[in-house]
Design a protein around this motif. Structure first.
Motif: not given
Lengths: 200, 200
Positions: A196-199
């Motif tokens: 679920g990583r986000q920039e």
């Protein structure tokens, strides 16, 4: 020793509270009998007043005063009426409100899919959810269910049911809890946090 | 979110039950609100009926029906009226009755000496005990208190108070519990079992 029916009935009623076994109920009942400060009556009155004065909102399912139904959360004009947060129970609504992280409206399912406990889709307030989406011009449904298997199954079911509707479907993020370190995280939490990583 | 006074009051009342913290009380209250089978009212009624129908025997302190006071245990002619078993609480009387090991009468102190909890000798039903010993022709007082420090202090105090009276004072035996092995016993239990050894 004679059989004390009112005491037996009290133990039986206390045993029905969540997480209370027979032994604990017996201990509670004896403490109530011995209490010299009228706790038995105070508790009975609190129960009767709550039974009279507290209800579940007929619209969202949240806990509300019996006289304010639909509840404040449903009728406050300041809240965003276009996003519905779907939760399992009224208690979850209170938790999310305490977090201050959501300003839309709510919809409690009053359960989750659980073949083990005999809860099927028909037992959840999904029909009402679909009606509300149509009637209230909902643009986004935010699914705020937990990370257990039953919650995942319920989220998948909702996604399927909502797919034909013209509505954005989102789910709260899963990842590391606030204040935690990588070192102490379990593998499943870490895997979800990475996927679920986000920039930034 | 609006403040739900009846819910707050219910949580506060439930928190006063023994062993129930605020979190557990909140969980119980929410379960009661969501319960569709009228548990809130069932529990309230059980409490009211127990409050009406159950009392502590004015003589021995045991739990009894309000209409039967003094209780069955105090008035049954079959029971040995010359031996009084002194216990901490009505619950202990029920336990000893269940054991079937005692056929005399009882006297509950409604507590034990505990400076920590502010319980002094004046708070215990010792005056009543002394009156009963005189009035009822008691020949033996059997002290059935536990093995903790407070129980030991209470037993010592009773021994001192009763010493001038013409009454035999005994205390229940301490030793290995039924069904246990030497291997698994703690040092304090073993020491007491050895010092309390009996000829066979």
């Amino acid at each position: 020793m004679q059989h004390l029916v009112p005491l037996d009935n009290l133990v039986a009623a206390l045993s029905r509270l969540p997480g209370i076994g027979r032994r604990t109920a017996e201990r509670m009942a004896m403490a109530l009998v011995q209490d010299g400060r009228g706790l038995m009556r105070i508790l009975a009155n609190a129960l009767l007043e709550a039974d009279e004065g507290i209800a579940c909102c007929e619209r969202c399912g949240s806990v509300t005063l019996s006289g304010i139904n639909p509840c404040d959360l449903c009728i406050k004009p300041r809240r965003d009426a276009h996003i519905l947060c779907v939760v399992e129970s009224p208690g979850d609504i209170m938790k999310i409100e305490q977090s201050g992280g959501f300003q839309g409206r709510y919809h409690a399912l009053m359960g989750k899919l659980s073949p083990m406990h005999g809860t099927s889709a028909a037992d959840l307030r999904v029909d009402k959810l679909l009606h509300r989406i149509a009637d209230e011009g909902i643009e986004e449904v935010l699914i705020a269910l937990g990370t257990d298997v039953e919650s995942d199954a319920t989220a998948s079911y909702l996604k399927e049911v909502l797919a034909p509707r013209d509505v954005k479907i989102s789910r709260i993020a899963f990842g590391l809890p606030a204040g935690s370190a990588i070192e102490y995280s379990d593998a499943a939490t870490l895997a979800r946090a990475i996927s679920g990583r986000q920039e930034i």
